[in-house]
Design a protein around this motif. Structure first.
Motif, PDB file in Angstrom:
ATOM      1  N   ALA A   1     -25.623  46.417  -1.136  1.00 58.60           N
ATOM      2  CA  ALA A   1     -26.666  45.427  -0.886  1.00 58.60           C
ATOM      3  C   ALA A   1     -26.852  45.202   0.612  1.00 58.60           C
ATOM      4  CB  ALA A   1     -26.316  44.114  -1.583  1.00 58.60           C
ATOM      5  N   ARG A   2     -25.740  45.177   1.348  1.00 64.96           N
ATOM      6  CA  ARG A   2     -25.831  44.993   2.806  1.00 64.96           C
ATOM      7  C   ARG A   2     -26.543  46.187   3.443  1.00 64.96           C
ATOM      8  NH1 ARG A   2     -20.680  44.200   4.146  1.00 64.96           N
ATOM      9  NH2 ARG A   2     -20.340  46.419   4.451  1.00 64.96           N
ATOM     10  N   ASP A   3     -26.166  47.414   3.020  1.00 59.06           N
ATOM     11  CA  ASP A   3     -26.816  48.616   3.553  1.00 59.06           C
ATOM     12  C   ASP A   3     -28.309  48.603   3.250  1.00 59.06           C
ATOM     13  OD1 ASP A   3     -24.354  49.448   4.461  1.00 59.06           O
ATOM     14  OD2 ASP A   3     -24.033  50.900   2.824  1.00 59.06           O
ATOM     15  N   GLU A   4     -28.638  48.227   2.024  1.00 58.32           N
ATOM     16  CA  GLU A   4     -30.053  48.172   1.624  1.00 58.32           C
ATOM     17  C   GLU A   4     -30.802  47.156   2.478  1.00 58.32           C
ATOM     18  OE1 GLU A   4     -32.537  46.706  -2.281  1.00 58.32           O
ATOM     19  OE2 GLU A   4     -30.640  47.734  -2.612  1.00 58.32           O
ATOM     20  N   TYR A   5     -30.197  46.014   2.689  1.00 60.20           N
ATOM     21  CA  TYR A   5     -30.831  44.966   3.477  1.00 60.20           C
ATOM     22  C   TYR A   5     -31.028  45.420   4.922  1.00 60.20           C
ATOM     23  CZ  TYR A   5     -31.483  40.575   5.967  1.00 60.20           C
ATOM     24  OH  TYR A   5     -31.962  39.582   6.782  1.00 60.20           O
ATOM     25  N   GLU A   6     -29.975  46.039   5.494  1.00 57.56           N
ATOM     26  CA  GLU A   6     -30.034  46.450   6.896  1.00 57.56           C
ATOM     27  C   GLU A   6     -30.990  47.614   7.111  1.00 57.56           C
ATOM     28  OE1 GLU A   6     -25.928  47.140   7.906  1.00 57.56           O
ATOM     29  OE2 GLU A   6     -25.518  45.004   8.122  1.00 57.56           O
ATOM     30  N   SER A   7     -31.067  48.539   6.152  1.00 57.95           N
ATOM     31  CA  SER A   7     -31.935  49.709   6.318  1.00 57.95           C
ATOM     32  C   SER A   7     -33.364  49.443   5.879  1.00 57.95           C
ATOM     33  CB  SER A   7     -31.382  50.893   5.535  1.00 57.95           C
ATOM     34  OG  SER A   7     -31.535  50.681   4.133  1.00 57.95           O
ATOM     35  N   GLY A   8     -33.551  48.452   5.064  1.00 52.45           N
ATOM     36  CA  GLY A   8     -34.883  48.139   4.583  1.00 52.45           C
ATOM     37  C   GLY A   8     -35.322  48.998   3.412  1.00 52.45           C
ATOM     38  N   LYS A   9     -34.432  49.905   2.918  1.00 53.99           N
ATOM     39  CA  LYS A   9     -34.801  50.703   1.745  1.00 53.99           C
ATOM     40  C   LYS A   9     -33.652  50.655   0.729  1.00 53.99           C
ATOM     41  CE  LYS A   9     -33.439  54.918   4.098  1.00 53.99           C
ATOM     42  NZ  LYS A   9     -33.752  56.308   4.354  1.00 53.99           N
ATOM     43  N   PRO A  10     -34.006  50.719  -0.552  1.00 51.91           N
ATOM     44  CA  PRO A  10     -32.994  50.616  -1.616  1.00 51.91           C
ATOM     45  C   PRO A  10     -32.007  51.777  -1.611  1.00 51.91           C
ATOM     46  CG  PRO A  10     -35.236  50.419  -2.509  1.00 51.91           C
ATOM     47  CD  PRO A  10     -35.356  50.817  -1.071  1.00 51.91           C
ATOM     48  N   THR A  11     -30.741  51.463  -1.912  1.00 54.22           N
ATOM     49  CA  THR A  11     -29.704  52.487  -2.099  1.00 54.22           C
ATOM     50  C   THR A  11     -29.049  52.233  -3.438  1.00 54.22           C
ATOM     51  OG1 THR A  11     -28.041  51.127  -1.024  1.00 54.22           O
ATOM     52  CG2 THR A  11     -29.230  52.677   0.365  1.00 54.22           C
ATOM     53  N   SER A  12     -28.427  53.253  -3.993  1.00 55.37           N
ATOM     54  CA  SER A  12     -27.745  53.045  -5.271  1.00 55.37           C
ATOM     55  C   SER A  12     -26.299  52.684  -5.001  1.00 55.37           C
ATOM     56  CB  SER A  12     -27.858  54.300  -6.142  1.00 55.37           C
ATOM     57  OG  SER A  12     -26.774  55.140  -5.957  1.00 55.37           O
ATOM     58  N   PRO A  13     -25.671  51.888  -5.881  1.00 57.82           N
ATOM     59  CA  PRO A  13     -24.298  51.450  -5.670  1.00 57.82           C
ATOM     60  C   PRO A  13     -23.284  52.588  -5.666  1.00 57.82           C
ATOM     61  CG  PRO A  13     -25.325  50.167  -7.426  1.00 57.82           C
ATOM     62  CD  PRO A  13     -26.268  51.265  -7.036  1.00 57.82           C
ATOM     63  N   SER A  14     -23.624  53.748  -6.222  1.00 58.73           N
ATOM     64  CA  SER A  14     -22.663  54.850  -6.305  1.00 58.73           C
ATOM     65  C   SER A  14     -22.610  55.674  -5.037  1.00 58.73           C
ATOM     66  CB  SER A  14     -22.969  55.748  -7.504  1.00 58.73           C
ATOM     67  OG  SER A  14     -24.276  56.285  -7.359  1.00 58.73           O
TER      68      SER A  14
END
Length: 150
Positions: free
Chosen positions: A136-149
């Motif tokens: 969630a932090r990575d997604e927030y910082e990058s501005g694009k969705p990432t998967s938890p895996s």
């Protein structure tokens, strides 16, 4: 209420509350488990077993309460019951009681109704939660969705 006063109150309450006890179905199940399906038990014998069971529980409770008073504890814990069982000379039952206690600890539910998890499951859950936070932090910082895996 402490000491002897507690004993008097407890005895008075147990005499007044003779209607309270173990459910007949529980007593019948217990008798079937001990005697098997081939043996029958009269209603009077079943009532006597129920009465003895209630008296035994009352005795354990009273002795445990007195032990708690001596130790200045407010809550009766399993350790108090086990100590009283030993004190009363029922040492032969301690192994089975400890096994039942261990089993109860693994299947106890929380107030919300969920089963309590063992330490390994809690560790796995904490690790999974940490991964989700990082994702969630990575997604927030990058501005694009990432998967938890990832």
């Amino acid at each position: 209420v402490h000491g002897e006063n507690l004993r008097e109150v407890f005895i008075m309450e147990s005499k007044e509350d003779k209607e309270a006890g173990l459910p007949k179905a529980t007593i019948s199940k217990f008798i079937r488990e001990v005697l098997g399906d081939n043996c029958r038990c009269s209603a009077e014998a079943r009532d006597l077993i129920a009465s003895c069971s209630v008296e035994f529980v009352n005795m354990l409770t009273l002795e445990s309460t007195e032990l708690c008073d001596q130790q200045q504890k407010k809550i009766i814990g399993p350790e108090h019951i086990l100590e009283v069982v030993k004190k009363l000379g029922y040492d032969d039952y301690l192994e089975g009681l400890n096994e039942a206690l261990d089993q109860q600890k693994t299947t106890t539910t929380t107030k919300s109704g969920r089963k309590r998890k063992n330490e390994e499951e809690e560790h796995d859950d904490a690790a999974e939660q940490q991964k989700l936070f990082e994702s969630a932090r990575d997604e927030y910082e990058s501005g694009k969705p990432t998967s938890p895996s990832e």
